[in-house]
Design a protein around this motif. Structure first.
Motif, PDB file in Angstrom:
ATOM      1  N   ALA A 130       0.688  -1.116   0.035  1.00  0.00           N
ATOM      2  CA  ALA A 130       0.041  -0.040   0.055  1.00  0.00           C
ATOM      3  C   ALA A 130       0.953   1.153  -0.047  1.00  0.00           C
ATOM      4  N   ALA A 131       2.044   1.182   0.681  1.00  0.00           N
ATOM      5  CA  ALA A 131       2.877   2.353   0.534  1.00  0.00           C
ATOM      6  C   ALA A 131       3.052   2.897  -0.702  1.00  0.00           C
ATOM      7  N   ARG A 132       3.126   2.177  -1.758  1.00  0.00           N
ATOM      8  CA  ARG A 132       3.612   2.592  -3.002  1.00  0.00           C
ATOM      9  C   ARG A 132       2.721   3.484  -3.556  1.00  0.00           C
ATOM     10  N   ASP A 133       1.083   3.300  -3.112  1.00  0.00           N
ATOM     11  CA  ASP A 133       0.179   4.259  -3.647  1.00  0.00           C
ATOM     12  C   ASP A 133       0.325   5.472  -2.897  1.00  0.00           C
ATOM     13  N   HIS A 134       0.512   5.315  -1.415  1.00  0.00           N
ATOM     14  CA  HIS A 134       0.536   6.344  -0.531  1.00  0.00           C
ATOM     15  C   HIS A 134       1.557   7.496  -1.130  1.00  0.00           C
ATOM     16  N   LEU A 135       2.849   6.998  -1.498  1.00  0.00           N
ATOM     17  CA  LEU A 135       3.843   7.819  -1.899  1.00  0.00           C
ATOM     18  C   LEU A 135       3.639   8.850  -3.051  1.00  0.00           C
ATOM     19  N   ARG A 136       2.467   8.269  -4.047  1.00  0.00           N
ATOM     20  CA  ARG A 136       2.198   9.145  -5.088  1.00  0.00           C
ATOM     21  C   ARG A 136       1.701  10.294  -4.812  1.00  0.00           C
ATOM     22  N   ASP A 137       0.930  10.351  -3.376  1.00  0.00           N
ATOM     23  CA  ASP A 137       0.096  11.370  -2.974  1.00  0.00           C
ATOM     24  C   ASP A 137       1.175  12.796  -2.248  1.00  0.00           C
ATOM     25  N   ILE A 138       2.324  12.353  -2.376  1.00  0.00           N
ATOM     26  CA  ILE A 138       3.157  13.430  -1.794  1.00  0.00           C
ATOM     27  C   ILE A 138       4.018  14.151  -2.762  1.00  0.00           C
ATOM     28  N   GLY A 139       3.744  14.237  -4.016  1.00  0.00           N
ATOM     29  CA  GLY A 139       4.355  14.751  -5.056  1.00  0.00           C
ATOM     30  C   GLY A 139       5.495  14.076  -5.483  1.00  0.00           C
ATOM     31  N   ASP A 140       6.689  14.973  -6.142  1.00  0.00           N
ATOM     32  CA  ASP A 140       7.830  14.463  -6.335  1.00  0.00           C
ATOM     33  C   ASP A 140       8.677  14.160  -5.144  1.00  0.00           C
ATOM     34  N   LEU A 141       9.461  13.088  -5.110  1.00  0.00           N
ATOM     35  CA  LEU A 141      10.281  12.766  -3.829  1.00  0.00           C
ATOM     36  C   LEU A 141      11.323  13.699  -3.640  1.00  0.00           C
ATOM     37  N   VAL A 142      11.478  14.295  -2.524  1.00  0.00           N
ATOM     38  CA  VAL A 142      12.756  15.221  -2.231  1.00  0.00           C
ATOM     39  C   VAL A 142      13.633  14.341  -1.482  1.00  0.00           C
ATOM     40  N   GLY A 143      13.202  13.519  -0.533  1.00  0.00           N
ATOM     41  CA  GLY A 143      14.368  13.121   0.212  1.00  0.00           C
ATOM     42  C   GLY A 143      13.753  11.878   1.114  1.00  0.00           C
ATOM     43  N   VAL A 144      14.265  10.887   1.434  1.00  0.00           N
ATOM     44  CA  VAL A 144      14.104   9.906   2.542  1.00  0.00           C
ATOM     45  C   VAL A 144      15.087   9.725   3.682  1.00  0.00           C
ATOM     46  N   GLN A 145      14.659   9.742   4.770  1.00  0.00           N
ATOM     47  CA  GLN A 145      15.603   9.488   6.035  1.00  0.00           C
ATOM     48  C   GLN A 145      15.261   8.023   6.641  1.00  0.00           C
ATOM     49  N   GLY A 146      16.047   7.305   6.819  1.00  0.00           N
ATOM     50  CA  GLY A 146      15.953   5.903   7.672  1.00  0.00           C
ATOM     51  C   GLY A 146      16.793   5.841   8.867  1.00  0.00           C
ATOM     52  N   LEU A 147      16.107   5.235   9.968  1.00  0.00           N
ATOM     53  CA  LEU A 147      16.958   4.839  10.926  1.00  0.00           C
ATOM     54  C   LEU A 147      16.758   3.458  11.487  1.00  0.00           C
ATOM     55  N   TRP A 148      17.734   2.654  11.356  1.00  0.00           N
ATOM     56  CA  TRP A 148      17.669   1.200  11.807  1.00  0.00           C
ATOM     57  C   TRP A 148      18.811   1.164  12.923  1.00  0.00           C
ATOM     58  N   SER A 149      18.182   0.750  14.229  1.00  0.00           N
ATOM     59  CA  SER A 149      19.013   0.718  15.060  1.00  0.00           C
ATOM     60  C   SER A 149      18.542  -0.420  16.083  1.00  0.00           C
TER      61      SER A 149
END
Length: 357
Positions: A130-149
């Motif tokens: 479902a996240a793929r569809d939701h990402l279409r609603d935020i316009g052009d991607l500017v950036g992504v930040q991830g924290l796996w700890s």
């Protein structure tokens, strides 16, 4: 109803036993053999009534598909042997020990017309799809930040190989994040820059890595990944996926776009509050997430794999293809190489025989 797919599982270690467990519960497959060379482990599992064999040559001829859950250095030879038998294959990640080896498996499967997948099972969660569809609603991607700890327990490192080059969170865990981003986003990762630190555990390998990402459309990203830092932020904690890891329900990825933002895995979305220009003086509207049913993603992956492997010419746009597995491995190797060279590395510049060491 389609007859269950005759399936062989190769390797009965920790991840192999997860595959065994879900396969026993799945009406889509019939486990005709489990290959395990370790005599003690094989004997223990045979006492549970499992169809254990010591080597590939002892697998029943009715086998039509295989799941390979052996140590990575064995992936190439075992996968090639299975393809030579005419079996569909799902091999655990990473696909192989080098990019060239992984690509040769893709080529071999293609030449034989056989389904070939890499076991990046995070794709199979309903919220990931479902996240793929939701990402279409935020316009052009500017950036992504991830924290796996996640702070791994001290006894995890009793095995010497886990303290040596080739282990560590970069080679062990980063490929999960790379494949997930490639699945969610339409733009590919083209360049990585990595900083490494072993300051907290003091091992030869890193305990923490900071990875900067460049995407093909100009978007940027970063991932901090550590097995020394205690936190509630990881895919496993946020999704409650792994029963061995304490859940938190916290998001660990944040995507920003020209028209809003999305946090993952909750899929909490922020968007414009009116029809005027979106700018920083105006509050964003929060769209609460819709809860998804929790599933076992390895079981869902197996179900999808069996559907494709049964010869019905079914396609699946969720499973990680062998080619996608190669790409995830290539970016992971680029991150490892960057950390060792101290400079950015483009995906296509990774030597085909580089092992990450």
């Amino acid at each position: 109803m389609t007859a269950p797919l005759p399936l062989t599982i190769i390797g009965a270690g920790s991840i192999g036993q997860r595959h065994i467990g879900v396969a026993q519960d799945s009406p889509a497959v019939d486990v005709v053999a489990i290959v395990e060379p370790d005599e003690t482990r094989r004997g223990d599992l045979a006492q549970r009534g499992l169809p254990m064999v010591a080597h590939l040559e002892a697998v029943p001829p009715e086998t039509r598909a295989a799941i390979i859950a052996t140590p990575t250095p064995d992936h190439w030879q075992i996968t090639m042997d299975c393809l030579d038998q005419g079996w569909a294959v799902l091999v655990e990640k990473p696909t192989a020990h080098t990019v060239d080896a992984a690509q040769s498996l893709v080529d071999a499967a293609t030449a034989r017309g056989l389904p070939f997948f890499t076991g990046h099972h995070r794709r199979c969660h309903p919220f990931t799809i479902a996240a793929r569809d939701h990402l279409r609603d935020i316009g052009d991607l500017v950036g992504v930040q991830g924290l796996w700890s996640l702070r791994k327990h001290a006894s995890y490192y009793n095995a010497e190989w886990r303290r040596k080059p080739g282990a560590g969170p970069l080679m062990t865990n980063l490929s999960h994040e790379v494949d997930l981003l490639r699945f969610l986003l339409t733009d590919d990762i083209t360049e990585v820059t990595t900083l490494l630190s072993s300051a907290r555990r003091g091992f030869e390998i890193e305990d923490t890595a900071a990875v900067a990402l460049r995407f093909s459309d100009g978007a940027l990203g970063s991932i901090l990944i550590s097995d020394a830092g205690a936190s509630p932020w990881s895919f496993e904690s946020g999704s409650y996926e792994n029963p061995a890891i304490a859940g938190s329900g916290e998001d660990y990825l944040r995507f920003t776009g020209t028209e809003g933002a999305l946090s993952f895995p909750s899929l909490t979305r922020w968007g414009p509050s009116d029809a005027d220009e979106i700018e920083w003086s105006k509050p964003l509207q929060r769209h609460a997430p819709v809860p998804f049913a929790r599933i076992d993603p390895i079981l869902e992956q197996l179900t999808r794999f069996a559907r494709v492997a049964d010869g019905a010419n079914v396609e699946d746009d969720v499973l990680c293809t062998g080619a996608d597995g190669v790409k995830a491995l290539e970016i992971t190797m680029a991150a490892a190489l960057s950390g060792r060279l101290g400079q950015p590395v483009r995906a296509g510049d990774v030597p085909g025989d580089f092992t990450g060491v």
